[in-house]
Motif scaffolding. Structure first.
Motif, PDB file in Angstrom:
ATOM      1  N   ALA A 173      -2.438   1.768  14.599  1.00  0.00           N
ATOM      2  CA  ALA A 173      -2.875   1.656  13.281  1.00  0.00           C
ATOM      3  C   ALA A 173      -3.008   3.116  12.579  1.00  0.00           C
ATOM      4  O   ALA A 173      -2.820   3.027  11.221  1.00  0.00           O
ATOM      5  CB  ALA A 173      -4.213   1.015  13.290  1.00  0.00           C
ATOM      6  N   LEU A 176       0.473   4.404  11.671  1.00  0.00           N
ATOM      7  CA  LEU A 176       1.026   3.322  10.653  1.00  0.00           C
ATOM      8  C   LEU A 176       0.348   4.213   9.197  1.00  0.00           C
ATOM      9  O   LEU A 176       1.142   3.919   8.693  1.00  0.00           O
ATOM     10  CB  LEU A 176       0.757   1.977  10.886  1.00  0.00           C
ATOM     11  CG  LEU A 176       1.916   1.575  12.123  1.00  0.00           C
ATOM     12  CD1 LEU A 176       1.421   0.077  12.553  1.00  0.00           C
ATOM     13  CD2 LEU A 176       3.192   1.270  12.014  1.00  0.00           C
ATOM     14  N   GLU A 177      -0.863   4.223   9.246  1.00  0.00           N
ATOM     15  CA  GLU A 177      -1.629   4.696   7.931  1.00  0.00           C
ATOM     16  C   GLU A 177      -0.834   5.851   7.530  1.00  0.00           C
ATOM     17  O   GLU A 177      -0.803   6.217   6.546  1.00  0.00           O
ATOM     18  CB  GLU A 177      -2.914   4.488   8.008  1.00  0.00           C
ATOM     19  CG  GLU A 177      -3.850   5.162   7.087  1.00  0.00           C
ATOM     20  CD  GLU A 177      -3.479   4.137   5.802  1.00  0.00           C
ATOM     21  OE1 GLU A 177      -3.896   4.641   4.560  1.00  0.00           O
ATOM     22  OE2 GLU A 177      -3.170   3.051   5.949  1.00  0.00           O
ATOM     23  N   ALA A 179       2.055   7.113   8.352  1.00  0.00           N
ATOM     24  CA  ALA A 179       3.188   7.040   7.946  1.00  0.00           C
ATOM     25  C   ALA A 179       3.314   6.071   6.298  1.00  0.00           C
ATOM     26  O   ALA A 179       4.384   6.603   5.502  1.00  0.00           O
ATOM     27  CB  ALA A 179       4.363   6.053   8.886  1.00  0.00           C
ATOM     28  N   ARG A 180       2.453   5.173   6.246  1.00  0.00           N
ATOM     29  CA  ARG A 180       2.284   4.632   5.023  1.00  0.00           C
ATOM     30  C   ARG A 180       2.027   5.693   3.915  1.00  0.00           C
ATOM     31  O   ARG A 180       2.619   5.667   2.745  1.00  0.00           O
ATOM     32  CB  ARG A 180       1.296   3.573   4.984  1.00  0.00           C
ATOM     33  CG  ARG A 180       1.195   2.578   3.664  1.00  0.00           C
ATOM     34  CD  ARG A 180       0.087   1.927   3.741  1.00  0.00           C
ATOM     35  NE  ARG A 180      -1.075   2.755   3.514  1.00  0.00           N
ATOM     36  CZ  ARG A 180      -1.470   3.246   2.235  1.00  0.00           C
ATOM     37  NH1 ARG A 180      -0.929   2.852   1.483  1.00  0.00           N
ATOM     38  NH2 ARG A 180      -2.995   3.977   2.393  1.00  0.00           N
ATOM     39  N   ARG A 181       1.045   6.548   4.021  1.00  0.00           N
ATOM     40  CA  ARG A 181       0.859   7.483   3.096  1.00  0.00           C
ATOM     41  C   ARG A 181       2.072   8.652   2.856  1.00  0.00           C
ATOM     42  O   ARG A 181       2.080   9.031   1.735  1.00  0.00           O
ATOM     43  CB  ARG A 181      -0.196   8.382   3.385  1.00  0.00           C
ATOM     44  CG  ARG A 181      -1.577   7.360   3.568  1.00  0.00           C
ATOM     45  CD  ARG A 181      -2.756   8.333   3.824  1.00  0.00           C
ATOM     46  NE  ARG A 181      -3.937   7.216   3.883  1.00  0.00           N
ATOM     47  CZ  ARG A 181      -5.248   7.785   3.950  1.00  0.00           C
ATOM     48  NH1 ARG A 181      -5.540   8.941   3.781  1.00  0.00           N
ATOM     49  NH2 ARG A 181      -6.340   6.842   4.111  1.00  0.00           N
ATOM     50  N   GLY A 183       5.078   7.503   2.803  1.00  0.00           N
ATOM     51  CA  GLY A 183       5.985   6.765   2.113  1.00  0.00           C
ATOM     52  C   GLY A 183       7.120   6.401   2.817  1.00  0.00           C
ATOM     53  O   GLY A 183       8.263   6.135   2.223  1.00  0.00           O
ATOM     54  N   PRO A 185       9.051   4.463   6.366  1.00  0.00           N
ATOM     55  CA  PRO A 185       8.768   3.384   7.537  1.00  0.00           C
ATOM     56  C   PRO A 185       8.617   3.973   8.860  1.00  0.00           C
ATOM     57  O   PRO A 185       9.177   4.923   9.196  1.00  0.00           O
ATOM     58  CB  PRO A 185       9.894   2.243   7.251  1.00  0.00           C
ATOM     59  CG  PRO A 185      11.006   3.299   6.606  1.00  0.00           C
ATOM     60  CD  PRO A 185      10.158   4.334   5.705  1.00  0.00           C
ATOM     61  N   ALA A 186       7.923   3.453   9.761  1.00  0.00           N
ATOM     62  CA  ALA A 186       7.602   3.820  11.067  1.00  0.00           C
ATOM     63  C   ALA A 186       9.030   3.922  11.703  1.00  0.00           C
ATOM     64  O   ALA A 186       9.124   4.959  12.469  1.00  0.00           O
ATOM     65  CB  ALA A 186       6.836   2.784  11.885  1.00  0.00           C
ATOM     66  N   THR A 189      10.326   7.518  11.238  1.00  0.00           N
ATOM     67  CA  THR A 189       9.130   8.457  11.564  1.00  0.00           C
ATOM     68  C   THR A 189       9.067   8.796  12.678  1.00  0.00           C
ATOM     69  O   THR A 189       9.032   7.996  13.630  1.00  0.00           O
ATOM     70  CB  THR A 189       7.833   7.826  10.656  1.00  0.00           C
ATOM     71  OG1 THR A 189       8.245   7.482   9.417  1.00  0.00           O
ATOM     72  CG2 THR A 189       6.883   9.013  11.131  1.00  0.00           C
ATOM     73  N   GLY A 205       4.017   1.010  17.795  1.00  0.00           N
ATOM     74  CA  GLY A 205       4.173   1.048  16.550  1.00  0.00           C
ATOM     75  C   GLY A 205       5.498   0.877  15.876  1.00  0.00           C
ATOM     76  O   GLY A 205       5.801   0.709  14.511  1.00  0.00           O
TER      77      GLY A 205
END
Length: 245
Positions: A173, A176-177, A179-181, A183, A185-186, A189, A205
């Protein structure tokens, strides 16, 4: 991409990277380990458990507490010793560790690993977005102390973990957060980690590349990092640039 530096070969399949803080960016893992040892050894002695071997700065740290939240780490180590601590005892050990760590951090400070700084600067020159991620509430302070906070576009630290109720490693988690910030995708990344729980989180992940960092320079640690999910393991991140440490 004109005028930008080339991305190191090992990371050419990704578009962003997330770096763990303790033991990857800064040398604060040694301070964490020493604080855990002081807290655990005191708990064992005060509990009349002198027959228990003391906390090992390398093996016990890597297996049970590295990369985890304080409460999860405290519980994991005590349970591994066959103990059944109450929730209050787990909280007390974790609080003791926090106090000791804070005192030592303020007294001695920390530094960033030169090899990591060189890699991060190279990735920034190549235009790659970067995040720092840590379950520690001290992450921002550590990065500021080491003079490298401005090198990262995003920071997800222990305060955010608590606010968002993110599960601890080896759950992915936190990464993933981050990577989300960024912009990205995992699958595009990279995750850079030195803990067993951290590389396992990166693998769970679905991250494109998981880089393990073996600060112990140990064949056993290298093997464990690979077993838990690292795609490759280096002793120092300068190796990804084709440099010696």
């Amino acid at each position: 991409m004109t005028g930008r530096a080339a991305v190191p070969r090992a990371l050419r399949g990704v578009a962003a990277a997330v770096f763990d803080t303790d033991g990857v960016i800064t040398d604060s893992a040694r301070v964490h380990a020493a604080a855990w040892k002081a807290a655990f050894d005191q708990f064992l002695q005060l509990g009349g458990l002198r027959g228990q071997p003391p906390f090992d700065l390398q093996d016990d740290y890597l297996r049970y507490v590295d990369g985890k939240s304080r409460l999860d780490g405290a519980a994991a180590f005590l349970h591994a010793r066959g103990l059944r601590p109450s929730a209050a005892e787990v909280r007390a050990v974790a609080a003791d560790k926090e106090r000791i760590f804070t005192e030592r951090l303020r007294a001695d400070g920390v530094a960033a690993y030169p090899g990591t700084v060189r890699l991060v600067r190279a990735l920034r020159s190549a235009g790659m977005p970067l995040a720092a991620a840590s379950a520690s509430r001290h992450a921002a302070e550590l990065l500021e102390h080491a003079g490298v906070r401005e090198l990262f576009d995003v920071l997800v630290d222990g305060t955010e973990v608590s606010r968002l109720h993110l599960a601890g490693k080896p759950d992915p988690a936190l990464f993933l957060e981050a990577a989300r910030r960024l912009g990205v995708p995992a699958r595009l990344t990279a995750v850079v980690e030195d803990s067993l729980a951290g590389v396992e989180a990166g693998r769970r992940g679905g991250f494109g590349v998981v880089v393990g960092v073996d600060r112990a320079y140990s064949p056993e640690t290298r093997s464990a990092l690979l077993k838990h999910g690292a795609d490759l393991v280096v002793d120092d991140l300068a190796e990804l640039l084709g440099e010696d440490r």
